[in-house]
Design a protein around this motif. Structure first.
Motif, PDB file in Angstrom:
ATOM      1  N   GLU A  69      51.298 -10.617   4.453  1.00  0.00           N
ATOM      2  CA  GLU A  69      50.186  -9.889   3.819  1.00  0.00           C
ATOM      3  C   GLU A  69      49.910 -10.456   2.419  1.00  0.00           C
ATOM      4  N   ASP A  72      48.168 -13.760   2.776  1.00  0.00           N
ATOM      5  CA  ASP A  72      46.779 -13.593   3.245  1.00  0.00           C
ATOM      6  C   ASP A  72      45.881 -13.000   2.162  1.00  0.00           C
ATOM      7  N   THR A  97      46.745 -12.008   9.324  1.00  0.00           N
ATOM      8  CA  THR A  97      46.948 -10.554   9.406  1.00  0.00           C
ATOM      9  C   THR A  97      45.609  -9.868   9.710  1.00  0.00           C
ATOM     10  N   GLY A  99      44.232  -7.530   8.215  1.00  0.00           N
ATOM     11  CA  GLY A  99      43.480  -7.315   6.967  1.00  0.00           C
ATOM     12  C   GLY A  99      42.624  -8.515   6.615  1.00  0.00           C
TER      13      GLY A  99
END
Ligand code: GRF
Length: 192
Positions: A69, A72, A97, A99
Protein backbone atom coordinates in the motif's frame (compact mmCIF):
# COMPACT_ATOMS: atom_id res chain seq x y z
CA UNK A 1 -3.43 14.58 -22.83
CA UNK A 2 -0.59 12.86 -21.00
CA UNK A 3 0.18 9.15 -21.19
CA UNK A 4 2.27 7.64 -18.39
CA UNK A 5 3.80 4.23 -19.03
CA UNK A 6 4.86 1.88 -16.22
CA UNK A 7 7.59 -0.66 -16.92
CA UNK A 8 9.78 -3.13 -15.03
CA UNK A 9 12.18 -4.37 -17.69
CA UNK A 10 12.96 -4.20 -21.39
CA UNK A 11 10.01 -1.94 -22.13
CA UNK A 12 9.58 -3.15 -25.72
CA UNK A 13 5.83 -2.43 -25.49
CA UNK A 14 6.58 1.06 -24.16
CA UNK A 15 9.00 1.60 -27.04
CA UNK A 16 6.39 0.47 -29.58
CA UNK A 17 3.93 3.01 -28.15
CA UNK A 18 6.51 5.82 -28.15
CA UNK A 19 7.35 5.06 -31.79
CA UNK A 20 3.67 4.92 -32.79
CA UNK A 21 3.01 8.25 -31.05
CA UNK A 22 5.71 9.83 -33.17
CA UNK A 23 4.98 8.06 -36.49
CA UNK A 24 1.22 8.61 -36.22
CA UNK A 25 1.60 12.12 -34.80
CA UNK A 26 -0.64 11.57 -31.77
CA UNK A 27 0.28 15.07 -30.62
CA UNK A 28 -1.54 16.60 -33.57
CA UNK A 29 -4.29 13.99 -33.91
CA UNK A 30 -5.23 13.54 -30.25
CA UNK A 31 -3.29 16.24 -28.40
CA UNK A 32 -1.58 13.36 -26.66
CA UNK A 33 2.00 12.59 -25.74
CA UNK A 34 3.96 10.09 -23.65
CA UNK A 35 4.76 12.33 -20.68
CA UNK A 36 6.71 9.90 -18.49
CA UNK A 37 8.01 6.38 -18.13
CA UNK A 38 8.00 5.09 -14.55
CA UNK A 39 9.74 1.92 -13.39
CA UNK A 40 9.99 -0.01 -10.13
CA UNK A 41 13.46 -1.17 -11.24
CA UNK A 42 16.36 1.27 -11.55
CA UNK A 43 18.06 -1.02 -14.06
CA UNK A 44 15.05 -1.38 -16.36
CA UNK A 45 16.51 -1.19 -19.85
CA UNK A 46 13.42 0.68 -21.05
CA UNK A 47 14.51 3.70 -18.99
CA UNK A 48 17.48 4.16 -21.34
CA UNK A 49 15.16 4.18 -24.36
CA UNK A 50 12.86 6.70 -22.68
CA UNK A 51 15.76 9.03 -21.78
CA UNK A 52 17.12 8.77 -25.34
CA UNK A 53 13.71 9.91 -26.57
CA UNK A 54 13.59 12.89 -24.21
CA UNK A 55 10.84 11.38 -22.07
CA UNK A 56 10.82 12.05 -18.30
CA UNK A 57 11.68 8.96 -16.26
CA UNK A 58 11.00 8.10 -12.64
CA UNK A 59 12.19 5.13 -10.57
CA UNK A 60 10.42 3.90 -7.48
CA UNK A 61 12.13 0.98 -5.78
CA UNK A 62 9.44 -1.12 -4.17
CA UNK A 63 12.05 -2.53 -1.79
CA UNK A 64 12.25 0.90 -0.10
CA UNK A 65 8.65 0.62 1.09
CA UNK A 66 7.45 -1.45 3.98
CA UNK A 67 4.10 -2.31 2.43
CA UNK A 68 2.45 -2.74 -0.93
CA UNK A 69 0.00 0.00 0.00
CA UNK A 70 2.82 2.44 0.89
CA UNK A 71 4.55 1.76 -2.42
CA UNK A 72 1.33 2.13 -4.40
CA UNK A 73 0.44 5.37 -2.61
CA UNK A 74 3.80 6.87 -3.56
CA UNK A 75 3.54 5.46 -7.08
CA UNK A 76 0.13 7.11 -7.51
CA UNK A 77 1.60 10.44 -6.38
CA UNK A 78 4.48 10.17 -8.84
CA UNK A 79 2.14 9.22 -11.68
CA UNK A 80 -0.28 12.04 -10.78
CA UNK A 81 2.55 14.59 -11.20
CA UNK A 82 1.91 14.10 -14.93
CA UNK A 83 -1.90 14.40 -14.70
CA UNK A 84 -2.36 11.30 -16.88
CA UNK A 85 -5.29 10.83 -19.22
CA UNK A 86 -4.11 7.24 -19.52
CA UNK A 87 -1.83 5.00 -17.46
CA UNK A 88 -0.27 2.17 -19.50
CA UNK A 89 1.10 -0.92 -17.75
CA UNK A 90 3.72 -2.36 -20.11
CA UNK A 91 5.63 -5.28 -18.68
CA UNK A 92 5.03 -3.80 -15.24
CA UNK A 93 5.55 -6.82 -13.05
CA UNK A 94 3.79 -5.68 -9.88
CA UNK A 95 0.40 -6.66 -8.58
CA UNK A 96 -1.36 -3.39 -7.82
CA UNK A 97 -3.48 -2.78 -4.73
CA UNK A 98 -7.22 -2.14 -5.11
CA UNK A 99 -6.64 1.44 -3.92
CA UNK A 100 -4.24 2.17 -6.73
CA UNK A 101 -6.51 0.51 -9.31
CA UNK A 102 -9.52 2.48 -8.07
CA UNK A 103 -7.56 5.73 -8.24
CA UNK A 104 -6.96 5.18 -11.96
CA UNK A 105 -10.17 3.27 -12.68
CA UNK A 106 -11.29 3.63 -16.27
CA UNK A 107 -7.99 5.15 -17.44
CA UNK A 108 -5.50 2.34 -16.86
CA UNK A 109 -4.75 -0.49 -19.31
CA UNK A 110 -2.51 -3.55 -19.35
CA UNK A 111 -1.18 -6.01 -21.87
CA UNK A 112 -1.24 -9.69 -21.03
CA UNK A 113 0.45 -12.40 -23.13
CA UNK A 114 -2.55 -14.70 -23.58
CA UNK A 115 -5.95 -14.74 -25.24
CA UNK A 116 -7.91 -13.70 -22.14
CA UNK A 117 -9.90 -14.94 -20.38
CA UNK A 118 -7.65 -17.96 -20.86
CA UNK A 119 -4.38 -18.19 -18.92
CA UNK A 120 -4.47 -15.28 -16.50
CA UNK A 121 -1.33 -15.10 -14.33
CA UNK A 122 2.19 -16.18 -15.23
CA UNK A 123 3.92 -18.66 -17.60
CA UNK A 124 1.14 -18.23 -20.12
CA UNK A 125 3.07 -19.58 -23.12
CA UNK A 126 4.16 -22.83 -21.48
CA UNK A 127 0.63 -23.37 -20.20
CA UNK A 128 -0.83 -22.87 -23.68
CA UNK A 129 1.67 -25.38 -25.12
CA UNK A 130 1.00 -27.87 -22.32
CA UNK A 131 -2.75 -27.57 -22.89
CA UNK A 132 -2.27 -28.38 -26.58
CA UNK A 133 -3.60 -25.00 -27.74
CA UNK A 134 -3.46 -24.45 -31.51
CA UNK A 135 -3.56 -20.68 -31.01
CA UNK A 136 -2.14 -18.32 -28.42
CA UNK A 137 -1.88 -14.55 -28.37
CA UNK A 138 -2.11 -11.35 -26.38
CA UNK A 139 -4.78 -9.10 -24.93
CA UNK A 140 -5.06 -5.43 -23.99
CA UNK A 141 -7.55 -4.95 -21.19
CA UNK A 142 -8.82 -2.33 -18.80
CA UNK A 143 -7.29 -2.84 -15.36
CA UNK A 144 -9.63 -3.81 -12.53
CA UNK A 145 -8.90 -5.00 -8.99
CA UNK A 146 -8.90 -8.64 -10.15
CA UNK A 147 -5.56 -9.64 -11.74
CA UNK A 148 -5.61 -9.90 -15.56
CA UNK A 149 -9.39 -9.53 -15.65
CA UNK A 150 -11.16 -6.52 -17.09
CA UNK A 151 -12.86 -5.34 -20.27
CA UNK A 152 -10.92 -6.64 -23.25
CA UNK A 153 -9.96 -3.76 -25.56
CA UNK A 154 -7.93 -5.57 -28.25
CA UNK A 155 -6.42 -8.96 -29.01
CA UNK A 156 -4.23 -10.76 -31.53
CA UNK A 157 -3.89 -14.51 -32.08
CA UNK A 158 -0.86 -16.44 -33.32
CA UNK A 159 -0.53 -20.11 -34.22
CA UNK A 160 1.14 -22.48 -31.77
CA UNK A 161 3.54 -24.59 -33.86
CA UNK A 162 4.28 -28.23 -33.08
CA UNK A 163 7.95 -27.56 -32.24
CA UNK A 164 7.26 -24.39 -30.26
CA UNK A 165 8.93 -23.79 -26.96
CA UNK A 166 7.74 -21.15 -24.49
CA UNK A 167 10.50 -18.93 -25.87
CA UNK A 168 9.64 -19.28 -29.56
CA UNK A 169 5.95 -18.77 -28.82
CA UNK A 170 6.69 -15.77 -26.58
CA UNK A 171 8.66 -14.13 -29.38
CA UNK A 172 5.81 -14.64 -31.85
CA UNK A 173 3.30 -13.21 -29.35
CA UNK A 174 5.52 -10.25 -28.44
CA UNK A 175 5.61 -9.17 -32.09
CA UNK A 176 1.81 -8.96 -32.00
CA UNK A 177 1.85 -7.12 -28.66
CA UNK A 178 3.71 -4.35 -30.40
CA UNK A 179 0.90 -4.16 -32.95
CA UNK A 180 -2.14 -4.23 -30.67
CA UNK A 181 -0.88 -2.04 -27.82
CA UNK A 182 -0.30 1.12 -29.88
CA UNK A 183 -3.57 0.40 -31.70
CA UNK A 184 -5.49 0.07 -28.43
CA UNK A 185 -3.93 3.22 -26.93
CA UNK A 186 -4.76 5.22 -30.08
CA UNK A 187 -8.35 3.95 -29.91
CA UNK A 188 -8.58 5.00 -26.25
CA UNK A 189 -7.22 8.48 -27.07
CA UNK A 190 -9.73 8.85 -29.91
CA UNK A 191 -12.56 8.15 -27.47
CA UNK A 192 -11.36 10.24 -24.52
C1 GRF B 1 5.61 -9.12 -22.39
O1 GRF B 1 5.50 -10.50 -22.61
C2 GRF B 1 4.27 -8.59 -21.95
O2 GRF B 1 3.21 -9.37 -22.44
C3 GRF B 1 4.33 -8.69 -20.47
O3 GRF B 1 5.65 -8.33 -20.16
C4 GRF B 1 6.51 -8.87 -21.18
C5 GRF B 1 7.66 -7.94 -21.46
O4 GRF B 1 7.13 -6.76 -21.98
N1 GRF B 1 3.35 -7.83 -19.88
P1 GRF B 1 8.11 -5.51 -22.36
O5 GRF B 1 9.09 -5.98 -23.41
O6 GRF B 1 8.84 -5.11 -21.08
O7 GRF B 1 7.17 -4.45 -22.87
Amino acid sequence: KNIVILISGGGSNMAAIVKAAKQQDWERRYGARVAAVVSNKADAQGLVFAKDHGIATEVLNHKQFDSREAFDAQLAQVVDRYTPTLVVLAGFMRILTPGFVQHFEGRMVNIHPSLLPAFTGLHTHQRAIDAGCKFAGCSVHGVTAELDVGPILDQAAVPVLPDDTAQTLAARVLTQEHVIYPRAVAAFLQKH
